[in-house]
Scaffold this active site. Structure first.
Site, mmCIF file in Angstrom:
data_model
loop_
_atom_site.group_PDB
_atom_site.id
_atom_site.type_symbol
_atom_site.label_atom_id
_atom_site.label_comp_id
_atom_site.label_asym_id
_atom_site.label_seq_id
_atom_site.Cartn_x
_atom_site.Cartn_y
_atom_site.Cartn_z
ATOM 1 N N ARG A 126 0.808 -1.230 0.000
ATOM 2 C CA ARG A 126 0.000 0.000 0.000
ATOM 3 C C ARG A 126 0.840 1.278 0.000
ATOM 4 N NH1 ARG A 126 -2.601 -4.215 0.715
ATOM 5 N NH2 ARG A 126 -4.831 -4.367 0.237
ATOM 6 N N TYR B 87 -26.217 -0.312 -18.289
ATOM 7 C CA TYR B 87 -26.954 -1.534 -17.942
ATOM 8 C C TYR B 87 -28.409 -1.481 -18.397
ATOM 9 C CZ TYR B 87 -22.893 -3.224 -15.366
ATOM 10 O OH TYR B 87 -21.638 -3.674 -15.034
ATOM 11 N N HIS C 41 -1.610 -8.329 -14.312
ATOM 12 C CA HIS C 41 -3.020 -8.610 -14.038
ATOM 13 C C HIS C 41 -3.645 -9.255 -15.282
ATOM 14 C CE1 HIS C 41 -6.685 -8.380 -11.703
ATOM 15 N NE2 HIS C 41 -7.271 -8.243 -12.879
ATOM 16 N N ALA C 42 -4.307 -10.385 -15.074
ATOM 17 C CA ALA C 42 -4.790 -11.198 -16.190
ATOM 18 C C ALA C 42 -5.822 -10.449 -17.038
ATOM 19 C CB ALA C 42 -5.411 -12.488 -15.650
ATOM 20 N N HIS D 124 -11.571 -18.231 -16.483
ATOM 21 C CA HIS D 124 -12.203 -16.908 -16.543
ATOM 22 C C HIS D 124 -11.788 -16.179 -17.831
ATOM 23 C CE1 HIS D 124 -13.643 -13.013 -14.859
ATOM 24 N NE2 HIS D 124 -12.642 -12.530 -15.580
ATOM 25 N N GLU D 125 -10.494 -16.145 -18.086
ATOM 26 C CA GLU D 125 -9.996 -15.408 -19.262
ATOM 27 C C GLU D 125 -10.462 -16.058 -20.556
ATOM 28 O OE1 GLU D 125 -8.989 -12.551 -18.878
ATOM 29 O OE2 GLU D 125 -8.620 -12.677 -16.735
ATOM 30 N N HIS E 109 -13.788 -14.986 -21.676
ATOM 31 C CA HIS E 109 -13.780 -13.723 -22.430
ATOM 32 C C HIS E 109 -13.463 -13.989 -23.904
ATOM 33 C CE1 HIS E 109 -14.159 -10.979 -19.068
ATOM 34 N NE2 HIS E 109 -13.030 -11.334 -18.501
ATOM 35 N N GLU F 244 -17.877 -11.056 -17.626
ATOM 36 C CA GLU F 244 -17.081 -11.584 -16.516
ATOM 37 C C GLU F 244 -17.613 -12.920 -15.998
ATOM 38 O OE1 GLU F 244 -14.324 -10.331 -15.981
ATOM 39 O OE2 GLU F 244 -14.578 -8.418 -17.018
ATOM 40 N N ARG G 61 -15.163 -0.619 3.410
ATOM 41 C CA ARG G 61 -14.574 -1.940 3.645
ATOM 42 C C ARG G 61 -15.132 -2.513 4.944
ATOM 43 N NH1 ARG G 61 -10.827 -5.108 0.951
ATOM 44 N NH2 ARG G 61 -8.898 -4.587 2.067
ATOM 45 N N HIS H 35 -7.753 -2.533 -10.512
ATOM 46 C CA HIS H 35 -8.840 -1.905 -11.265
ATOM 47 C C HIS H 35 -9.014 -0.418 -10.961
ATOM 48 C CE1 HIS H 35 -9.333 -6.202 -11.179
ATOM 49 N NE2 HIS H 35 -10.130 -6.141 -12.224
ATOM 50 N N TYR I 29 -18.067 -7.377 -11.861
ATOM 51 C CA TYR I 29 -17.702 -8.638 -11.194
ATOM 52 C C TYR I 29 -18.743 -9.035 -10.153
ATOM 53 C CZ TYR I 29 -13.230 -7.439 -13.321
ATOM 54 O OH TYR I 29 -12.253 -7.081 -14.212
HETATM 55 O O1 X8Z Z 1 -9.810 -8.810 -12.824
HETATM 56 C C1 X8Z Z 1 -10.272 -9.919 -12.883
HETATM 57 C C2 X8Z Z 1 -9.916 -10.850 -14.032
HETATM 58 C C3 X8Z Z 1 -9.702 -10.101 -15.268
HETATM 59 S S1 X8Z Z 1 -11.164 -9.394 -15.894
HETATM 60 C C4 X8Z Z 1 -8.663 -11.605 -13.697
HETATM 61 N N1 X8Z Z 1 -11.083 -10.378 -11.888
HETATM 62 C C5 X8Z Z 1 -11.382 -9.568 -10.727
HETATM 63 C C6 X8Z Z 1 -10.156 -9.359 -9.868
HETATM 64 O O2 X8Z Z 1 -9.150 -10.048 -10.071
HETATM 65 O O3 X8Z Z 1 -10.194 -8.521 -8.979
HETATM 66 C C7 X8Z Z 1 -11.733 -11.681 -11.831
HETATM 67 C C8 X8Z Z 1 -12.416 -11.719 -10.509
HETATM 68 C C9 X8Z Z 1 -12.434 -10.328 -9.966
HETATM 69 ZN ZN ZN Z 2 -12.506 -10.787 -16.617
#
Ligand code: X8Z
Ligand code: ZN
Length: 655
Positions: free
Chosen positions: A222, A266, A396-397, A426-427, A430, A454, A530, A554, A564
């Site tokens: 952090r 939405y 980050h994926a 998950h990926e 997409h 998602e 939180r 994010h 999500y």
């Molecule tokens: O960011 C993601 C994916 C890519 S869209 C790996 N997710 C969120 C996260 O990691 O915070 C999937 C679950 C929630």
């Molecule tokens: Zn995703």
């Protein structure tokens, strides 16, 4: 509030020009002089009453542009995300700025057609164009460039962030062992503790059980968002600048602020959508409260009253995840006695010697079993499956579609563990979605809503049951029904624990964009949410000057997050519908639709729709219901809920 409210009935989910990446970098479209002249010409003509033909010509112009320049921008974004350097940042910033400028021009021009009666599909395209930018800039000269600069810098600060664990009070041997384990290295392999990147810290947070080390990693991560760069700027400064620029842009387009613009995607009024998320949260909240109560009691047994008091929020660093967003990694600490299914997915993968590539192939095989065509050769040639050793990348994926067609790829820094096995699915979800809707207009090449995109891979991953693992040779014997509570507990730690986090990320941003919270209040507002929603607390007091939201990908990447939360509801609705379709009549958590061509066909029919129709139609096409509903979540977890209620009898729950 957007000026023309009736338009929300048809507002599309498309994020123009950013549709090529799912959960990845934002891409923009570059300009050409010819196109700019064209835009000016049509804007100049806007005093004349517009006709349906004008609208059709305008839409076609935007589509052609988006198709061509979107690809260019996506390729630049890919290069930057897989090789972060001064130059790739420079290029990304330039492309993003140009794309934003054009997107703003288009969105403003689209307003010309506000009061015109248009065929529904064209109306939906016009709305997609208005909502096209993720964060719009105002039209004043230099604003788009300034926005692109802070966005690129925030993203690169996050992705290149690393912390120093070399001067810890915890023995270096212990830290080195944790780091080796996170990297899958042999005992004794050399590791550098002076610069530990986020992707390793993420994995370490799942395995380490020493509360002092957890607190140290958690706290130091952090520092990244408040560390000044060479020019004295921090991510927090950039974030505040982004909020101002974005809101100016959103207001010029007729929205209240950027948050309202995000909620407008939405197919309903922004306020109605916010209420919808609260309604869904209300359905699953009792389950979360029971889970929280049980987990806190078990952690109290492990760490004692001082670290985990029984009437307070849970220490966020003790939950097996850097953000306490999913808790599957502490399954062993909170597992129900006598109901342990007797396997651990990470262990199975390592025992069988799975490689990251094999994990992706396994994911592909699941989709193939549903009848989806194999991934193209280029997927394997061009994806980034593991972290390159020699350069900085965005770990980050994400999943990408580079050309609106078959050049689909994933970008991951895959580790051989359960988290990443699920993320691979998950990926891929997409990517299969992107390929399924490739014949639609580029304006509709996105999810029915963000939550759908998602939810696809996650829905498939809900079919990773013991029976499935046995079918693919990862598990020898499947646990009997007496172990169901253990299986459900594992799943609840992943999915139910996530829900309040999934909701509060944007509750915070909605407040920030609405300017209810000023930069000096960012961090306190974050922790209020939180605590309120998740019932978690930092390991030690956080200074108001910190920027803890910036420690989560994010936020600097400006990827909206309610998607999500919605996905966590939808995936259970999809799963239940798929299981019904396949004729399954056992408990939902034992259902795997692996191999069901019928499910695949119906699933594909929904995916092919992209965002052409309002999302309720897509939902109805697959599930038979047009309403998002947490009832499928409740049904899935009912046996666990009953067990938790008994287990928590006599405990005092809540915080
Ligand atoms: O960011 C993601 C994916 C890519 S869209 C790996 N997710 C969120 C996260 O990691 O915070 C999937 C679950 C929630
Ligand atoms: Zn995703």
């Amino acid at each position: 509030m957007q000026k023309n409210n009736r338009l929300f009935a048809v507002a599309s989910a498309t994020t123009l020009l950013t549709a090529l990446t799912a959960c990845g970098a934002e891409v923009g479209i570059p300009s050409t002089d010819a196109a700019a002249a064209e835009v000016e010409a049509s804007t100049a003509a806007s005093t004349e009453p517009s006709t349906v033909e004008d609208a059709a010509a305008f839409v076609k112009k935007v589509e052609d542009w988006t198709r061509e320049y979107g690809e260019y921008a996506a390729r630049v974004a890919w290069l930057q995300a897989t090789n972060i350097t001064f130059d790739s940042n420079w290029l990304q910033t330039k492309v993003a700025a140009e794309g934003t400028e054009k997107g703003v021009q288009f969105a403003n021009e689209a307003k010309r057609f506000n009061d015109l009666d248009l065929p529904p599909v064209m109306r939906r395209k016009i709305e997609a164009i208005k909502l096209g930018l993720n964060v719009p800039a105002p039209e004043r000269p230099g604003a788009a460039a300034a926005l692109a600069e802070v966005e690129t810098r925030m993203g690169s600060t996050y992705s290149t962030g690393a912390i120093d664990l070399s001067s810890s009070s915890i023995p270096a041997d212990e830290i080195a062992a944790a780091l080796r384990s996170a990297r899958g290295l042999d005992a004794g392999a050399e590791v550098d503790l002076t610069s530990v990147p986020g992707v390793d810290l993420e994995a370490m947070m799942g395995k380490v059980r020493n509360p002092a080390l957890l607190a140290e990693m958690w706290t130091k991560w952090r520092d990244v968002p408040v560390r000044p760069d060479g020019d004295g700027r921090t991510m927090k400064d950039d974030y505040a600048a982004m909020v101002e620029l974005g809101n100016d842009g959103a207001r010029e387009l007729g929205f209240e602020d950027v948050g309202s613009m995000w909620r407008a995607r939405y197919d309903m009024e922004p306020a109605a959508f916010a209420a919808e998320t609260d309604r869904l949260w209300g359905q699953v909240k009792p389950l979360y409260e029971q889970l929280h109560c049980h987990v806190r009691a078990e952690l109290n047994e492990v760490y004692g009253d001082a670290a985990v008091p029984l009437d307070k929020p849970i220490r966020a660093d003790l939950l097996g995840n850097m953000w306490a967003q999913s808790w599957g990694n502490i399954y062993d600490l909170v597992a129900p006695e006598d109901a342990d299914p007797g396997y651990d997915l990470t262990q199975l993968l390592t025992d069988k010697g799975y490689t990251p590539l094999q994990m992706v192939k396994t994911g592909e095989a699941f989709f193939s079993s549903l009848g989806f065509a194999p991934l193209p050769e280029t997927f394997w040639e061009r994806s980034q499956i593991t972290k390159p050793a020699d350069r900085e990348v965005v770990c980050h994926a994400s999943a990408w579609d580079l050309d609106w067609a078959d050049d689909i790829r994933i970008k991951m820094c895959t580790k051989v563990n359960a988290d990443d096995f699920l993320t691979v699915h998950h990926e891929l979800g997409h990517n299969y979605y992107q390929r399924a809707y490739q014949d639609k207009s580029v304006l509709f090449q996105t999810g029915a809503n963000g939550g759908f995109h998602e939810a696809i891979g996650d829905m498939v991953a809900l079919s990773i049951t013991p029976d499935y693992l046995k079918t693919i040779g990862l598990l020898e014997t499947t646990p009997d029904a007496s172990k169901d509570i253990g299986l459900l507990m594992q799943q609840a730690l992943e999915k139910i624990a996530f829900m309040p986090f999934g909701l509060l990320m944007d509750k915070w941003r909605w407040k920030v964009f609405a300017e209810e919270v000023a930069p000096q209040g960012y961090n306190d507002a974050w922790w209020r949410l939180r605590e309120e929603y998740q019932g978690v607390t930092p390991p030690s007091d956080r200074p108001s000057s910190a920027f803890d939201p910036g420690s989560k990908y994010h936020i600097p990447a400006n990827v909206s997050y309610t998607r999500y939360f919605i996905a966590h509801i939808l995936q259970f609705q999809f799963h239940k519908a798929a299981c019904d379709m396949s004729g399954w009549d056992g408990p939902l958590h034992r259902c795997s639709v692996y191999g069901s061509k019928e499910v695949g066909e119906r699933f594909n029919a929904m995916l092919e729709m992209g965002a052409e129709k309002p999302w309720p139609e897509a939902l109805e096409a697959f599930t038979g219901s047009a309403r998002m509903d947490g009832e499928a979540v409740v049904a899935y977890f009912r046996p666990l809920m009953e067990w938790l209620e008994k287990e928590n009898e006599g405990r005092s729950c809540g915080w």
